[in-house]
Motif scaffolding. Structure first.
Motif, mmCIF file in Angstrom:
data_model
loop_
_atom_site.group_PDB
_atom_site.id
_atom_site.type_symbol
_atom_site.label_atom_id
_atom_site.label_comp_id
_atom_site.label_asym_id
_atom_site.label_seq_id
_atom_site.Cartn_x
_atom_site.Cartn_y
_atom_site.Cartn_z
ATOM 1 N N GLU A 5 0.846 -1.190 0.000
ATOM 2 C CA GLU A 5 0.000 0.000 0.000
ATOM 3 C C GLU A 5 0.882 1.241 0.000
ATOM 4 O O GLU A 5 1.864 1.330 0.759
ATOM 5 C CB GLU A 5 -0.896 0.000 1.234
ATOM 6 C CG GLU A 5 -1.864 1.148 1.247
ATOM 7 C CD GLU A 5 -2.818 1.112 2.431
ATOM 8 O OE1 GLU A 5 -3.373 2.167 2.755
ATOM 9 O OE2 GLU A 5 -2.992 0.027 3.039
ATOM 10 N N ILE A 6 0.542 2.193 -0.851
ATOM 11 C CA ILE A 6 1.293 3.450 -0.899
ATOM 12 C C ILE A 6 0.758 4.384 0.177
ATOM 13 O O ILE A 6 -0.451 4.631 0.261
ATOM 14 C CB ILE A 6 1.197 4.100 -2.294
ATOM 15 C CG1 ILE A 6 1.900 3.199 -3.316
ATOM 16 C CG2 ILE A 6 1.815 5.496 -2.284
ATOM 17 C CD1 ILE A 6 1.775 3.660 -4.746
ATOM 18 N N LYS A 8 -0.179 7.692 1.813
ATOM 19 C CA LYS A 8 -0.636 8.990 1.306
ATOM 20 C C LYS A 8 -0.445 10.056 2.381
ATOM 21 O O LYS A 8 -0.491 9.782 3.574
ATOM 22 C CB LYS A 8 -2.126 8.928 0.921
ATOM 23 C CG LYS A 8 -2.495 7.829 -0.053
ATOM 24 C CD LYS A 8 -1.986 8.085 -1.436
ATOM 25 C CE LYS A 8 -2.568 7.172 -2.489
ATOM 26 N NZ LYS A 8 -2.121 5.817 -2.497
ATOM 27 N N THR A 38 5.323 -2.312 -6.691
ATOM 28 C CA THR A 38 4.326 -1.329 -6.267
ATOM 29 C C THR A 38 4.365 -0.096 -7.155
ATOM 30 O O THR A 38 3.323 0.418 -7.584
ATOM 31 C CB THR A 38 4.557 -0.940 -4.789
ATOM 32 O OG1 THR A 38 4.489 -2.121 -3.982
ATOM 33 C CG2 THR A 38 3.540 0.079 -4.303
ATOM 34 N N GLU A 41 2.911 -0.906 -10.606
ATOM 35 C CA GLU A 41 1.452 -1.029 -10.501
ATOM 36 C C GLU A 41 0.784 0.341 -10.415
ATOM 37 O O GLU A 41 -0.305 0.553 -10.959
ATOM 38 C CB GLU A 41 1.080 -1.875 -9.279
ATOM 39 C CG GLU A 41 -0.392 -2.019 -9.033
ATOM 40 C CD GLU A 41 -1.115 -2.881 -10.074
ATOM 41 O OE1 GLU A 41 -2.349 -2.750 -10.181
ATOM 42 O OE2 GLU A 41 -0.456 -3.679 -10.785
ATOM 43 N N ALA A 42 1.448 1.296 -9.747
ATOM 44 C CA ALA A 42 0.893 2.639 -9.559
ATOM 45 C C ALA A 42 1.240 3.575 -10.710
ATOM 46 O O ALA A 42 0.893 4.749 -10.680
ATOM 47 C CB ALA A 42 1.393 3.222 -8.238
ATOM 48 N N ASP A 43 1.964 3.065 -11.710
ATOM 49 C CA ASP A 43 2.369 3.845 -12.880
ATOM 50 C C ASP A 43 3.264 5.018 -12.482
ATOM 51 O O ASP A 43 3.126 6.127 -12.999
ATOM 52 C CB ASP A 43 1.139 4.323 -13.661
ATOM 53 C CG ASP A 43 1.496 4.748 -15.083
ATOM 54 O OD1 ASP A 43 2.489 4.240 -15.633
ATOM 55 O OD2 ASP A 43 0.783 5.612 -15.630
ATOM 56 N N GLY A 44 4.184 4.752 -11.547
ATOM 57 C CA GLY A 44 5.119 5.782 -11.121
ATOM 58 C C GLY A 44 6.471 5.609 -11.784
ATOM 59 O O GLY A 44 6.739 4.589 -12.426
ATOM 60 N N GLN A 51 7.335 5.719 1.380
ATOM 61 C CA GLN A 51 6.060 5.699 0.661
ATOM 62 C C GLN A 51 5.359 4.347 0.760
ATOM 63 O O GLN A 51 4.196 4.229 0.395
ATOM 64 C CB GLN A 51 6.261 6.078 -0.801
ATOM 65 C CG GLN A 51 6.644 7.545 -0.966
ATOM 66 C CD GLN A 51 6.827 7.887 -2.421
ATOM 67 O OE1 GLN A 51 7.865 7.646 -3.003
ATOM 68 N NE2 GLN A 51 5.778 8.446 -3.002
ATOM 69 N N LEU A 91 3.375 9.879 -5.952
ATOM 70 C CA LEU A 91 2.434 8.808 -5.635
ATOM 71 C C LEU A 91 1.734 9.026 -4.290
ATOM 72 O O LEU A 91 0.617 8.567 -4.092
ATOM 73 C CB LEU A 91 3.150 7.452 -5.626
ATOM 74 C CG LEU A 91 3.740 6.991 -6.963
ATOM 75 C CD1 LEU A 91 4.522 5.694 -6.772
ATOM 76 C CD2 LEU A 91 2.659 6.837 -8.003
ATOM 77 N N SER A 92 2.385 9.736 -3.379
ATOM 78 C CA SER A 92 1.799 9.991 -2.057
ATOM 79 C C SER A 92 0.869 11.206 -2.050
ATOM 80 O O SER A 92 0.257 11.500 -1.031
ATOM 81 C CB SER A 92 2.902 10.173 -1.010
ATOM 82 O OG SER A 92 3.599 8.961 -0.833
ATOM 83 N N PRO A 94 -1.798 11.976 -4.699
ATOM 84 C CA PRO A 94 -2.530 11.759 -5.944
ATOM 85 C C PRO A 94 -3.264 13.013 -6.409
ATOM 86 O O PRO A 94 -3.897 13.699 -5.606
ATOM 87 C CB PRO A 94 -3.526 10.655 -5.607
ATOM 88 C CG PRO A 94 -3.242 10.211 -4.227
ATOM 89 C CD PRO A 94 -2.250 11.129 -3.614
#
Length: 168
Positions: A5-6, A8, A38, A41-44, A51, A91-92, A94
């Motif tokens: 899990e990222i 936030k 991760t 998957e989050a497209d970072g 994070q 990513l943190s 959005p």
């Protein structure tokens, strides 16, 4: 490997300087593998250990398909030159984007997952991504460096214009 899990904002781990890595073991290798999965998957293009809730000086940058990701353990900035301003996201955070000034050319010293040291020079977008992730390791958030916020619509338009220029 597992997708974590990222974390936030707001979360204390994001604003706390990370601990130096001293154990180069399977646990570290698993963390690096999980972080990379991760991030993909989050497209970072980059991710730092805080994070994913781990307060260790570990970060990854990977934005060129076909190249190995840059794994940075205990990274140190050895050289920096110039200034460039460009748009960043995180990513943190959005949906938040902004113009951030960073060094345009850098040299870092960091450790591999086996503990050996290496040096890396980067410029432009690669330097920006590395510096963004290194800031995370010091508890510095990109929002503290934003000179001007950019909306999703403005960002989409800039990307569209860049794609048109690339075609010409």
């Amino acid at each position: 490997m597992a997708i974590r899990e990222i974390v936030k904002h707001p979360n204390e781990v994001l604003e706390t300087p990370c601990k130096t890595v001293t154990e180069f073991d399977r646990e570290l290798a698993d963390l690096l593998d999980d972080m990379h999965e991760t991030m993909i998957e989050a497209d970072g293009v980059g991710i730092a250990a805080p994070q994913v809730g781990v307060s260790l000086r570990v970060a990854i940058v990977d934005f060129q398909e076909g190249q190995e990701p840059i794994e940075m353990i205990n990274p140190e900035l050895a050289l920096f030159e110039g200034k460039e301003t460009d748009i960043e996201g995180c990513l943190s955070f959005p949906g938040i984007f902004g113009e951030v000034e960073r060094h345009g050319r850098i040299k870092i010293k960091a450790q591999e997952r086996d503990g050996s040291w290496y040096e890396l020079e980067a410029e432009g977008y690669e330097a920006r991504a590395i510096l963004h992730e290194m800031d995370h390791l010091d508890g510095v958030l990109f929002t503290s460096k934003i000179e001007k916020y950019v909306s999703q619509e403005e960002l989409d338009e800039l990307i569209r214009q860049q794609e048109e220029e690339d075609v010409l």
